[in-house]
Design an enzyme around this catalytic site. Structure first.
Site, PDB file in Angstrom:
ATOM      1  N   SER A 174       0.824  -1.207   0.000  1.00 61.25           N
ATOM      2  CA  SER A 174       0.000   0.000   0.000  1.00 61.25           C
ATOM      3  C   SER A 174       0.856   1.254   0.000  1.00 61.25           C
ATOM      4  O   SER A 174       0.330   2.348  -0.206  1.00 61.25           O
ATOM      5  CB  SER A 174      -0.967   0.000   1.190  1.00 61.25           C
ATOM      6  N   HIS A 178      -3.426  -3.747  -5.615  1.00 57.25           N
ATOM      7  CA  HIS A 178      -3.675  -3.203  -4.280  1.00 57.25           C
ATOM      8  C   HIS A 178      -5.141  -3.356  -3.892  1.00 57.25           C
ATOM      9  O   HIS A 178      -6.010  -2.654  -4.404  1.00 57.25           O
ATOM     10  CB  HIS A 178      -3.252  -1.720  -4.252  1.00 57.25           C
ATOM     11  N   GLU A 188      -6.612  -1.335  -6.963  1.00 57.67           N
ATOM     12  CA  GLU A 188      -5.778  -0.410  -7.727  1.00 57.67           C
ATOM     13  C   GLU A 188      -4.713  -1.251  -8.435  1.00 57.67           C
ATOM     14  O   GLU A 188      -3.930  -1.944  -7.768  1.00 57.67           O
ATOM     15  CB  GLU A 188      -5.104   0.610  -6.805  1.00 57.67           C
ATOM     16  N   ASN A 214      -4.950   6.406  -1.124  1.00 61.10           N
ATOM     17  CA  ASN A 214      -4.234   6.879   0.062  1.00 61.10           C
ATOM     18  C   ASN A 214      -3.693   8.293  -0.117  1.00 61.10           C
ATOM     19  O   ASN A 214      -3.312   8.947   0.847  1.00 61.10           O
ATOM     20  CB  ASN A 214      -3.109   5.914   0.443  1.00 61.10           C
TER      21      ASN A 214
HETATM   22  P1  NAI Z   1      -0.488  -9.229   8.289  1.00 64.89           P
HETATM   23  O1  NAI Z   1       0.560  -8.910   9.285  1.00 64.89           O
HETATM   24  O2  NAI Z   1      -1.880  -9.512   8.726  1.00 64.89           O
HETATM   25  O3  NAI Z   1      -0.010 -10.490   7.426  1.00 64.89           O
HETATM   26  C1  NAI Z   1       1.262 -10.605   6.864  1.00 64.89           C
HETATM   27  C2  NAI Z   1       1.586 -12.093   6.799  1.00 64.89           C
HETATM   28  O4  NAI Z   1       2.785 -12.243   6.020  1.00 64.89           O
HETATM   29  C3  NAI Z   1       1.871 -12.701   8.167  1.00 64.89           C
HETATM   30  O5  NAI Z   1       1.056 -13.857   8.329  1.00 64.89           O
HETATM   31  C4  NAI Z   1       3.356 -13.055   8.106  1.00 64.89           C
HETATM   32  O6  NAI Z   1       3.662 -14.256   8.794  1.00 64.89           O
HETATM   33  C5  NAI Z   1       3.579 -13.236   6.626  1.00 64.89           C
HETATM   34  N1  NAI Z   1       4.954 -13.045   6.175  1.00 64.89           N
HETATM   35  C6  NAI Z   1       5.832 -12.086   6.584  1.00 64.89           C
HETATM   36  N2  NAI Z   1       6.973 -12.216   5.892  1.00 64.89           N
HETATM   37  C7  NAI Z   1       6.815 -13.247   5.019  1.00 64.89           C
HETATM   38  C8  NAI Z   1       7.631 -13.833   4.015  1.00 64.89           C
HETATM   39  N3  NAI Z   1       8.844 -13.384   3.770  1.00 64.89           N
HETATM   40  N4  NAI Z   1       7.125 -14.849   3.310  1.00 64.89           N
HETATM   41  C9  NAI Z   1       5.879 -15.315   3.538  1.00 64.89           C
HETATM   42  N5  NAI Z   1       5.069 -14.815   4.477  1.00 64.89           N
HETATM   43  C10 NAI Z   1       5.526 -13.783   5.204  1.00 64.89           C
HETATM   44  O7  NAI Z   1      -0.456  -8.030   7.231  1.00 64.89           O
HETATM   45  P2  NAI Z   1      -1.609  -7.538   6.242  1.00 64.89           P
HETATM   46  O8  NAI Z   1      -2.403  -6.508   6.912  1.00 64.89           O
HETATM   47  O9  NAI Z   1      -2.286  -8.727   5.666  1.00 64.89           O
HETATM   48  O10 NAI Z   1      -0.738  -6.791   5.120  1.00 64.89           O
HETATM   49  C11 NAI Z   1       0.012  -7.500   4.168  1.00 64.89           C
HETATM   50  C12 NAI Z   1       0.410  -6.560   3.040  1.00 64.89           C
HETATM   51  O11 NAI Z   1      -0.764  -5.957   2.484  1.00 64.89           O
HETATM   52  C13 NAI Z   1       1.322  -5.403   3.413  1.00 64.89           C
HETATM   53  O12 NAI Z   1       2.195  -5.158   2.331  1.00 64.89           O
HETATM   54  C14 NAI Z   1       0.369  -4.259   3.589  1.00 64.89           C
HETATM   55  O13 NAI Z   1       0.958  -3.008   3.397  1.00 64.89           O
HETATM   56  C15 NAI Z   1      -0.631  -4.545   2.487  1.00 64.89           C
HETATM   57  N6  NAI Z   1      -1.953  -3.948   2.691  1.00 64.89           N
HETATM   58  C16 NAI Z   1      -2.547  -3.971   3.923  1.00 64.89           C
HETATM   59  C17 NAI Z   1      -3.796  -3.407   4.095  1.00 64.89           C
HETATM   60  C18 NAI Z   1      -4.458  -3.434   5.431  1.00 64.89           C
HETATM   61  O14 NAI Z   1      -5.435  -2.680   5.624  1.00 64.89           O
HETATM   62  N7  NAI Z   1      -4.029  -4.266   6.359  1.00 64.89           N
HETATM   63  C19 NAI Z   1      -4.514  -2.763   2.984  1.00 64.89           C
HETATM   64  C20 NAI Z   1      -3.833  -2.877   1.711  1.00 64.89           C
HETATM   65  C21 NAI Z   1      -2.585  -3.413   1.599  1.00 64.89           C
END
Ligand code: NAI
Length: 517
Positions: free
Chosen positions: A123, A144, A156, A194
């Site tokens: 994001s 996105h 997006e 954003n």
């Molecule tokens: P989260 O923390 O809920 O999940 C991330 C997951 O990735 C965790 O389960 C973690 O164990 C895993 N992980 C970390 N490093 C890893 C790797 N090298 N290989 C495989 N798995 C790995 O985070 P969330 O909220 O799901 O966000 C994930 C991505 O989505 C980020 O890039 C964030 O910026 C983006 N994003 C998040 C939004 C939100 O509202 N939470 C909205 C839009 C995008």
């Protein structure tokens, strides 16, 4: 360009909040999903949770039992990246860190086929930067999604400098096949949503900082007047002030401290205090058990003024004031066209008159400034609302020198039209008008800089953050000329570059054209 065929293998890397939502949607849409996470337990949990969601959808009659079973059978947890070799599309939703994302994609590039598409759900990180070290950077694209993925329609589709247009096209069409509403955008800080949404929070902070009113009242004005699903403060409480502050700060830094994106010191104080919003039990509102929600300020009932006059020609060029006349007439209130020679009439803008009050739609000047400019003390300004025929609340303000009787008459007039009236302190541009003007200004700049089309900007704000109307369509409705005047008056009131007019709005104002054709 065509969507990837149903049944194609889609790998989702990271099975947290976003990854599991993406997996749920892709599997339900007929794609084979391979879900990976460095924490195996996160994969198991995601698959179990998705299965439960499908079950609930069946209970609610939104999915057939057979479809739910089929979707479940298409969802596979994998224990290592090597198992995603047959993926046609890989969607990454891991931790928001450039180095970690780069090394994941470098590893993936050696595993998947040459024609596989690599997509990142970042994001805030440059898609160009994530792709830069790849052997084939042209196959990496931003995809996105918005949280919660199954409920938010927007995707997006972000092209970095090297992204192949055909790759972005395939991801766009595949998003449609997943039931989503995609838009194309260029990789720039904040992408569309954003970036364009920043003024929604920022103008709220400024109103609060200038003591226009309290948070609950400003929220009510934005919700019941502006038609937004949530006011800025309740929304920031939901997002979390730490998260919201850090997004604002990162966009501010990314645009080299452009004053349009200046974070709020008040929000930093909330973060410092640990008042993070719902998740910490306290933000602007108290989320503790038994806490009583604060009530917005509303004016006590005032009698209907004996006389309501207006001094303009009803029609397209005075659309908002004309709708107000209709709203009054629909409630049996008589409104009289004034002779232009009668009383105060120094401004060209459509005005209402009762008991000495001159009542105008805000043009970005405070009522006090307008009173001085028009040489008329009893000045009242009213805010923009989403729908002048139906919105339940409206904000107004009066000049410092306004006679209380004139003010009460103005309140009585809006109450007679069926509005709950909120009186704000006399801040320039009131709440909804200045917010909408700034949202439209930011969207116009994104369009002017080739980040996205006007259509995409409006769709993004409606589908990504549930705005009741696209900001550019709203500017067209109010009139680009009026929006430009509001911004100019805000700029001269505050003496800040923050309110500078986007060259695109300026150009449309000069040509008299609308933003949307
Ligand atoms: P989260 O923390 O809920 O999940 C991330 C997951 O990735 C965790 O389960 C973690 O164990 C895993 N992980 C970390 N490093 C890893 C790797 N090298 N290989 C495989 N798995 C790995 O985070 P969330 O909220 O799901 O966000 C994930 C991505 O989505 C980020 O890039 C964030 O910026 C983006 N994003 C998040 C939004 C939100 O509202 N939470 C909205 C839009 C995008």
């Amino acid at each position: 360009m065509a969507a990837l065929a149903k049944g194609s293998v889609v790998a989702v890397i990271g099975s947290g909040a976003m990854g599991s939502g993406i997996a749920q949607v892709a599997a339900a849409s007929g794609y084979t999903v391979k879900l990976f996470d460095t924490r195996a337990e996160a994969v198991d949990k995601a698959i179990a949770d998705i299965g439960k969601v499908y079950g609930k959808l069946v209970e609610k009659g939104r999915m057939s039992g057979a479809d739910a079973d089929a979707a479940r059978s298409r969802l596979h947890g994998v224990a290592g990246l090597a198992e995603v070799a047959d993926a046609r599309l890989v969607v990454e939703a891991i931790v928001e860190n450039l180095d970690v994302k780069r090394s994941l994609f470098a590893e993936l590039e050696a595993i998947v086929g040459d024609d596989a598409i690599l997509a990142t759900n970042t994001s805030s990180i440059s898609v160009t930067a994530i792709a830069a070290k790849l052997r084939k950077p042209q196959r990496l694209v931003g995809m996105h999604f918005f949280n919660p993925v199954p409920l938010m329609a927007l995707v997006e589709v972000i092209s970095g400098l090297a992204t192949d247009a055909a790759v972005a096209g395939t991801v766009y069409d595949t998003s449609i096949a997943w039931g989503k509403n995609p838009v194309h955008a260029k990789s720039t800080p904040g992408f569309i949503v954003n970036r364009v949404a920043r003024p929604y929070y920022a103008e709220g902070w400024r109103l609060l900082n200038e003591q226009a009113s309290d948070a609950a009242t400003i929220d009510a004005v934005m919700r019941e007047g502006g038609g937004f699903r949530m006011g800025p403060f309740e929304l920031m409480d939901l997002i979390g002030h730490d998260v919201n502050y850090s997004v604002t700060e990162s966009v501010f830094r990314a645009y080299y401290n452009d004053p349009r994106f200046t974070p709020s010191v008040m929000q930093l104080e909330m973060v410092n205090a640990g008042f993070l919003g719902r998740k910490s039990g306290r933000g602007f509102y108290d989320y503790g058990e038994g806490a009583v929600a604060p009530q917005p300020c509303s004016e006590a009932p005032q009698p209907l003024p004996e006389y309501i006059g207006y001094s303009f020609e009803p029609g397209d060029h005075t659309a908002i004031a004309t709708m107000l006349i209709e709203r009054l007439k629909a409630r049996g209130i008589s409104v009289t066209k004034r002779n232009s020679a009668e009383g105060h009439r120094s401004s060209e803008a459509p005005a209402f008159h009762c008991n000495g009050a001159a009542i105008y739609l805000t043009d970005g000047r405070s009522a006090t400034r307008r009173a001085r400019d028009d040489k008329h003390d009893d000045m009242v300004v009213y805010d923009l609302v989403f729908d002048f025929n139906a919105s339940p609340r409206i904000a107004i303000a009066c000049s410092d020198q306004c006679n209380p009787r004139a003010m009460d008459s103005a309140i009585g007039m809006f109450q007679a039209a069926g509005f709950t009236v909120t009186r704000l302190d006399d801040v320039p541009g009131l709440a909804v008008m200045r917010t909408v003007a700034m949202l439209a200004n930011e969207a116009a700049d994104a369009v002017n800089q080739g980040v996205c089309s006007a259509q995409a900007a409006d769709v993004a704000m409606q589908k990504g953050v549930n705005y009741p109307r696209g900001p550019l369509a709203w500017a067209d409705m109010v009139g680009v000329k009026h929006i430009v005047t509001v911004l100019e008056n805000l700029a001269s009131s505050y003496g800040e570059d923050r309110y500078r007019v986007s060259p695109l709005l300026r150009r449309r104002e000069q040509s008299g054209a609308r933003i949307h054709a």
